[in-house]
Design a protein around this motif. Sequence first.
Motif, PDB file in Angstrom:
ATOM      1  N   SER A   1      23.293  19.990  -9.687  1.00 31.77           N
ATOM      2  CA  SER A   1      22.485  18.895 -10.223  1.00 31.77           C
ATOM      3  C   SER A   1      22.257  17.829  -9.166  1.00 31.77           C
ATOM      4  CB  SER A   1      23.180  18.277 -11.444  1.00 31.77           C
ATOM      5  OG  SER A   1      23.351  19.227 -12.472  1.00 31.77           O
ATOM      6  N   LEU A   2      23.293  17.527  -8.405  1.00 28.92           N
ATOM      7  CA  LEU A   2      23.193  16.522  -7.354  1.00 28.92           C
ATOM      8  C   LEU A   2      22.183  16.948  -6.300  1.00 28.92           C
ATOM      9  CD1 LEU A   2      24.478  13.796  -6.529  1.00 28.92           C
ATOM     10  CD2 LEU A   2      26.134  15.091  -5.169  1.00 28.92           C
ATOM     11  N   MET A   3      22.217  18.217  -5.924  1.00 21.91           N
ATOM     12  CA  MET A   3      21.287  18.720  -4.927  1.00 21.91           C
ATOM     13  C   MET A   3      19.882  18.824  -5.480  1.00 21.91           C
ATOM     14  SD  MET A   3      23.502  21.517  -2.740  1.00 21.91           S
ATOM     15  CE  MET A   3      24.260  22.358  -4.141  1.00 21.91           C
ATOM     16  N   ASP A   4      19.746  19.076  -6.784  1.00 25.03           N
ATOM     17  CA  ASP A   4      18.426  19.108  -7.402  1.00 25.03           C
ATOM     18  C   ASP A   4      17.773  17.738  -7.381  1.00 25.03           C
ATOM     19  OD1 ASP A   4      18.543  21.791  -7.942  1.00 25.03           O
ATOM     20  OD2 ASP A   4      19.264  21.555 -10.012  1.00 25.03           O
ATOM     21  N   VAL A   5      18.607  16.692  -7.541  1.00 22.15           N
ATOM     22  CA  VAL A   5      18.088  15.326  -7.622  1.00 22.15           C
ATOM     23  C   VAL A   5      17.733  14.768  -6.248  1.00 22.15           C
ATOM     24  CG1 VAL A   5      18.630  12.944  -8.262  1.00 22.15           C
ATOM     25  CG2 VAL A   5      19.308  14.829  -9.763  1.00 22.15           C
TER      26      VAL A   5
ATOM     27  N   GLY B   1      22.454  15.518  -1.111  1.00 26.48           N
ATOM     28  CA  GLY B   1      23.403  15.643  -2.219  1.00 26.48           C
ATOM     29  C   GLY B   1      24.586  16.510  -1.838  1.00 26.48           C
ATOM     30  N   ALA B   2      24.327  17.573  -1.061  1.00 27.38           N
ATOM     31  CA  ALA B   2      25.421  18.412  -0.584  1.00 27.38           C
ATOM     32  C   ALA B   2      26.310  17.626   0.366  1.00 27.38           C
ATOM     33  CB  ALA B   2      24.857  19.652   0.115  1.00 27.38           C
TER      34      ALA B   2
ATOM     35  N   ILE C   1      23.388  20.767   8.394  1.00 25.53           N
ATOM     36  CA  ILE C   1      23.401  19.425   8.978  1.00 25.53           C
ATOM     37  C   ILE C   1      23.992  18.415   8.008  1.00 25.53           C
ATOM     38  CG2 ILE C   1      21.941  17.509   9.739  1.00 25.53           C
ATOM     39  CD1 ILE C   1      20.036  19.655  10.932  1.00 25.53           C
ATOM     40  N   TRP C   2      23.516  18.425   6.759  1.00 23.60           N
ATOM     41  CA  TRP C   2      23.963  17.414   5.806  1.00 23.60           C
ATOM     42  C   TRP C   2      25.415  17.608   5.384  1.00 23.60           C
ATOM     43  CZ3 TRP C   2      22.171  12.832   4.868  1.00 23.60           C
ATOM     44  CH2 TRP C   2      20.830  12.547   5.153  1.00 23.60           C
ATOM     45  N   THR C   3      25.853  18.842   5.235  1.00 18.58           N
ATOM     46  CA  THR C   3      27.264  19.045   4.881  1.00 18.58           C
ATOM     47  C   THR C   3      28.174  18.623   6.030  1.00 18.58           C
ATOM     48  OG1 THR C   3      27.101  21.397   5.539  1.00 18.58           O
ATOM     49  CG2 THR C   3      26.849  20.882   3.197  1.00 18.58           C
ATOM     50  N   THR C   4      27.733  18.840   7.254  1.00 17.07           N
ATOM     51  CA  THR C   4      28.528  18.400   8.409  1.00 17.07           C
ATOM     52  C   THR C   4      28.542  16.879   8.506  1.00 17.07           C
ATOM     53  OG1 THR C   4      28.002  20.450   9.605  1.00 17.07           O
ATOM     54  CG2 THR C   4      28.815  18.599  10.905  1.00 17.07           C
ATOM     55  N   VAL C   5      27.406  16.240   8.242  1.00 16.21           N
ATOM     56  CA  VAL C   5      27.352  14.774   8.225  1.00 16.21           C
ATOM     57  C   VAL C   5      28.298  14.236   7.145  1.00 16.21           C
ATOM     58  CG1 VAL C   5      25.900  12.779   7.663  1.00 16.21           C
ATOM     59  CG2 VAL C   5      25.033  14.569   9.166  1.00 16.21           C
ATOM     60  N   GLY C   6      28.303  14.883   5.972  1.00 16.23           N
ATOM     61  CA  GLY C   6      29.206  14.468   4.905  1.00 16.23           C
ATOM     62  C   GLY C   6      30.660  14.587   5.318  1.00 16.23           C
TER      63      GLY C   6
END
Length: 219
Positions: free
Chosen positions: A20-24, A29-30, A68-73
Amino acid sequence: MTDNVSEASWLSVLADWTVSLMDVIGAPGAGLAIALENLFPPLPSEVVLPMAGLAASRGAFTLAEALIWTTVGSIVGAFALYGLGRWLGTARLRAVAARVPLLHPEDVDRTVAWFAKHGGKAVFFGRMIPLFRSLISIPAGVSRMPLWRFGLLTAAGSLVWNAIFVLCGWFLGESWHIVEAYVDVVQYLVVGLVVVGVAWFVYARIRALLDSRRDPAAD
């Protein structure tokens, strides 16, 4: 049986929330989910990351964006805990150790000295070990590892770990649960080793304490 059902339900809720977070908000979101996983280790990245790969395979965003985004997180969450370790510092930890039974301020000194020598390897490989993925950031902050070095090692180690599970979701699709069985084995092994290590430490300290009471001169 009830515990297995409860665990499965909890993981299903987490997976649904992640989707849901990634859908939004898409790939960020990831990244947000992984940043929270770093701050709250009970949240399993082994569930969040494959869901990012699955979403990428469905065209919600690209595979590169997922990585990229999961690594940034991972980096954001790691720096938050690094900041906590830096705020605690050696002096505060020594004061705490002096008040905790079976601990000595010298234990903190030895740990900081070890981390100063082997911290680079600990941060890099620690990012690929369940449970230690998050906790390794705290001693890095306590020992004041240079920010650029901590960030670089965290990014490199996180990218390796994230890529493994994101690609599992990408290639396995809805069958990503296959990897869970192998991850569970690793987690149980890590937890078992931690329990054994803590038990040995407590045994050794109690034995030394009893020996010192029998022979004060030896202390």
